[in-house]
Design a protein around this motif. Structure first.
Motif, PDB file in Angstrom:
ATOM      1  N   SER A 177       0.837  -1.192   0.000  1.00  0.00           N
ATOM      2  CA  SER A 177       0.000   0.000   0.000  1.00  0.00           C
ATOM      3  C   SER A 177       0.874   1.245   0.000  1.00  0.00           C
ATOM      4  N   LYS A 178       0.553   2.195  -0.881  1.00  0.00           N
ATOM      5  CA  LYS A 178       1.243   3.487  -0.945  1.00  0.00           C
ATOM      6  C   LYS A 178       0.318   4.640  -0.541  1.00  0.00           C
ATOM      7  N   GLY A 179      -0.982   4.453  -0.701  1.00  0.00           N
ATOM      8  CA  GLY A 179      -1.937   5.509  -0.380  1.00  0.00           C
ATOM      9  C   GLY A 179      -2.381   6.290  -1.599  1.00  0.00           C
ATOM     10  N   ILE A 180      -3.507   6.970  -1.473  1.00  0.00           N
ATOM     11  CA  ILE A 180      -4.083   7.809  -2.528  1.00  0.00           C
ATOM     12  C   ILE A 180      -4.342   9.196  -1.945  1.00  0.00           C
ATOM     13  N   THR A 181      -4.003  10.237  -2.715  1.00  0.00           N
ATOM     14  CA  THR A 181      -4.230  11.610  -2.263  1.00  0.00           C
ATOM     15  C   THR A 181      -4.962  12.410  -3.330  1.00  0.00           C
ATOM     16  N   LEU A 182      -6.051  13.062  -2.924  1.00  0.00           N
ATOM     17  CA  LEU A 182      -6.716  14.078  -3.730  1.00  0.00           C
ATOM     18  C   LEU A 182      -6.519  15.413  -3.024  1.00  0.00           C
ATOM     19  N   GLU A 183      -5.977  16.391  -3.721  1.00  0.00           N
ATOM     20  CA  GLU A 183      -5.858  17.719  -3.139  1.00  0.00           C
ATOM     21  C   GLU A 183      -7.215  18.426  -3.215  1.00  0.00           C
ATOM     22  N   ASP A 184      -7.232  19.753  -3.172  1.00  0.00           N
ATOM     23  CA  ASP A 184      -8.483  20.510  -3.117  1.00  0.00           C
ATOM     24  C   ASP A 184      -9.114  20.691  -4.499  1.00  0.00           C
ATOM     25  N   ASP A 185     -10.446  20.900  -4.503  1.00  0.00           N
ATOM     26  CA  ASP A 185     -11.172  21.372  -5.692  1.00  0.00           C
ATOM     27  C   ASP A 185     -11.006  20.420  -6.869  1.00  0.00           C
ATOM     28  N   ILE A 186     -11.348  19.155  -6.643  1.00  0.00           N
ATOM     29  CA  ILE A 186     -11.212  18.125  -7.675  1.00  0.00           C
ATOM     30  C   ILE A 186     -12.583  17.538  -7.984  1.00  0.00           C
ATOM     31  N   TRP A 187     -12.819  17.257  -9.246  1.00  0.00           N
ATOM     32  CA  TRP A 187     -14.080  16.635  -9.672  1.00  0.00           C
ATOM     33  C   TRP A 187     -13.760  15.331 -10.391  1.00  0.00           C
ATOM     34  N   LEU A 188     -14.347  14.251  -9.882  1.00  0.00           N
ATOM     35  CA  LEU A 188     -14.251  12.947 -10.529  1.00  0.00           C
ATOM     36  C   LEU A 188     -15.613  12.600 -11.107  1.00  0.00           C
ATOM     37  N   GLY A 189     -15.674  12.318 -12.415  1.00  0.00           N
ATOM     38  CA  GLY A 189     -16.926  11.893 -13.027  1.00  0.00           C
ATOM     39  C   GLY A 189     -17.318  10.492 -12.593  1.00  0.00           C
ATOM     40  N   ALA A 190     -18.507  10.074 -12.956  1.00  0.00           N
ATOM     41  CA  ALA A 190     -19.029   8.765 -12.552  1.00  0.00           C
ATOM     42  C   ALA A 190     -18.149   7.626 -13.065  1.00  0.00           C
ATOM     43  N   HIS A 191     -18.044   6.589 -12.248  1.00  0.00           N
ATOM     44  CA  HIS A 191     -17.328   5.349 -12.599  1.00  0.00           C
ATOM     45  C   HIS A 191     -15.816   5.545 -12.789  1.00  0.00           C
ATOM     46  N   VAL A 192     -15.236   6.523 -12.141  1.00  0.00           N
ATOM     47  CA  VAL A 192     -13.781   6.701 -12.202  1.00  0.00           C
ATOM     48  C   VAL A 192     -13.115   5.735 -11.215  1.00  0.00           C
ATOM     49  N   GLY A 193     -12.028   5.107 -11.645  1.00  0.00           N
ATOM     50  CA  GLY A 193     -11.236   4.247 -10.772  1.00  0.00           C
ATOM     51  C   GLY A 193      -9.896   4.902 -10.467  1.00  0.00           C
ATOM     52  N   ILE A 194      -9.470   4.854  -9.202  1.00  0.00           N
ATOM     53  CA  ILE A 194      -8.181   5.406  -8.781  1.00  0.00           C
ATOM     54  C   ILE A 194      -7.359   4.265  -8.183  1.00  0.00           C
ATOM     55  N   VAL A 195      -6.163   4.036  -8.713  1.00  0.00           N
ATOM     56  CA  VAL A 195      -5.332   2.942  -8.210  1.00  0.00           C
ATOM     57  C   VAL A 195      -4.371   3.458  -7.144  1.00  0.00           C
ATOM     58  N   ASP A 196      -3.782   2.535  -6.432  1.00  0.00           N
ATOM     59  CA  ASP A 196      -2.869   2.858  -5.336  1.00  0.00           C
ATOM     60  C   ASP A 196      -1.677   3.680  -5.823  1.00  0.00           C
ATOM     61  N   GLY A 197      -1.244   4.621  -4.980  1.00  0.00           N
ATOM     62  CA  GLY A 197      -0.058   5.415  -5.263  1.00  0.00           C
ATOM     63  C   GLY A 197      -0.309   6.687  -6.035  1.00  0.00           C
ATOM     64  N   VAL A 198      -1.549   6.958  -6.418  1.00  0.00           N
ATOM     65  CA  VAL A 198      -1.873   8.122  -7.258  1.00  0.00           C
ATOM     66  C   VAL A 198      -2.089   9.370  -6.400  1.00  0.00           C
ATOM     67  N   LYS A 199      -1.601  10.503  -6.906  1.00  0.00           N
ATOM     68  CA  LYS A 199      -1.894  11.814  -6.327  1.00  0.00           C
ATOM     69  C   LYS A 199      -2.524  12.687  -7.409  1.00  0.00           C
ATOM     70  N   ILE A 200      -3.709  13.228  -7.112  1.00  0.00           N
ATOM     71  CA  ILE A 200      -4.397  14.126  -8.038  1.00  0.00           C
ATOM     72  C   ILE A 200      -4.293  15.528  -7.460  1.00  0.00           C
ATOM     73  N   HIS A 201      -3.680  16.427  -8.208  1.00  0.00           N
ATOM     74  CA  HIS A 201      -3.394  17.767  -7.699  1.00  0.00           C
ATOM     75  C   HIS A 201      -4.601  18.698  -7.852  1.00  0.00           C
ATOM     76  N   SER A 202      -4.574  19.780  -7.102  1.00  0.00           N
ATOM     77  CA  SER A 202      -5.703  20.703  -6.990  1.00  0.00           C
ATOM     78  C   SER A 202      -6.232  21.169  -8.348  1.00  0.00           C
ATOM     79  N   GLY A 203      -7.561  21.270  -8.417  1.00  0.00           N
ATOM     80  CA  GLY A 203      -8.199  21.819  -9.607  1.00  0.00           C
ATOM     81  C   GLY A 203      -8.364  20.862 -10.760  1.00  0.00           C
ATOM     82  N   ALA A 204      -7.968  19.601 -10.584  1.00  0.00           N
ATOM     83  CA  ALA A 204      -8.051  18.642 -11.691  1.00  0.00           C
ATOM     84  C   ALA A 204      -9.475  18.113 -11.867  1.00  0.00           C
ATOM     85  N   VAL A 205      -9.774  17.689 -13.094  1.00  0.00           N
ATOM     86  CA  VAL A 205     -11.050  17.059 -13.442  1.00  0.00           C
ATOM     87  C   VAL A 205     -10.743  15.741 -14.142  1.00  0.00           C
ATOM     88  N   VAL A 206     -11.443  14.679 -13.735  1.00  0.00           N
ATOM     89  CA  VAL A 206     -11.252  13.360 -14.343  1.00  0.00           C
ATOM     90  C   VAL A 206     -12.573  12.938 -14.990  1.00  0.00           C
TER      91      VAL A 206
END
Length: 204
Positions: free
Chosen positions: A147-176
């Motif tokens: 396990s490495k962990g998952i981090t989402l910073e501030d102001d992020i939008w993930l659309g429906a059915h998005v998958g996030i795998v271990d070790g990922v960092k999503i930086h502020s303001g991103a949209v998936v």
């Protein structure tokens, strides 16, 4: 025997709030009174039964499943909501004004999931902060887990059915975009989509 129409309406409205929890903050004072009492009772139960810490005014559907044994806490900050049929297994740290919609799955592994402020996570998103080995000399059930962990910073939008795998960092303001699988870090203020998710454009 007749059913009290007020109580009948209230039960239906509880279901509506559970699947559309953002409506909780738009309730008129009369409805807000019973809804607040309902939520206070449910949240007190969660904090008594699991290692859950809730700060401020939050909404958590009673149909959501929160599992936070000792050493795997779940913390939820003010203004956040969790919709029906979401399954959360700590360690998970949820910031302020975070929306976790129905049928979201999160497992924090050993290193945890951290979600910053003002994020929106659409229905059926999946977070897995752990992974299994695939060495051919072992059967799958005997593979080590890391396990490495998952981090989402501030102001992020993930659309429906998005998958996030271990070790990922999503930086502020991103949209998936919907149906994407995020396998690597996402830069600040970018839009990504696809499987695996790739750069589409800059929000700026």
């Amino acid at each position: 025997m007749t059913t009290d129409p007020t109580l009948k309406y209230r039960e239906q409205h509880k279901q509506r709030l559970s699947y559309m929890p953002w409506l909780y903050w738009t309730l008129k004072p009369k409805q807000r009174a019973w809804a607040h009492a309902w939520q206070q009772e449910w949240q007190a139960y969660l904090q008594d039964m699991e290692t859950v810490v809730i700060t401020g005014d939050c909404f958590i559907s009673p149909d959501a499943k929160l599992f936070a044994e000792r050493g795997r806490p779940i913390t939820i900050d003010s203004g956040s909501f969790i919709g029906a049929d979401a399954v959360l297994h700590g360690p998970i740290n949820i910031g302020k004004n975070v929306g976790i919609n129905h049928h979201v799955t999160m497992d924090g592994g050993s290193q945890g999931i951290t979600i910053g402020n003002n994020c929106r996570i659409a229905a059926y998103c999946h977070f897995y902060a752990f992974n299994h080995g695939t060495a051919p000399e072992r059967t799958i059930d005997k593979q080590p887990v890391n396990s490495k962990g998952i981090t989402l910073e501030d102001d992020i939008w993930l659309g429906a059915h998005v998958g996030i795998v271990d070790g990922v960092k999503i930086h502020s303001g991103a949209v998936v975009g919907m149906q994407s699988v995020v396998t690597r870090d996402v830069a600040k203020n970018t839009v990504v989509a696809g499987n695996p998710a790739r750069f589409i454009k800059n929000r700026t």
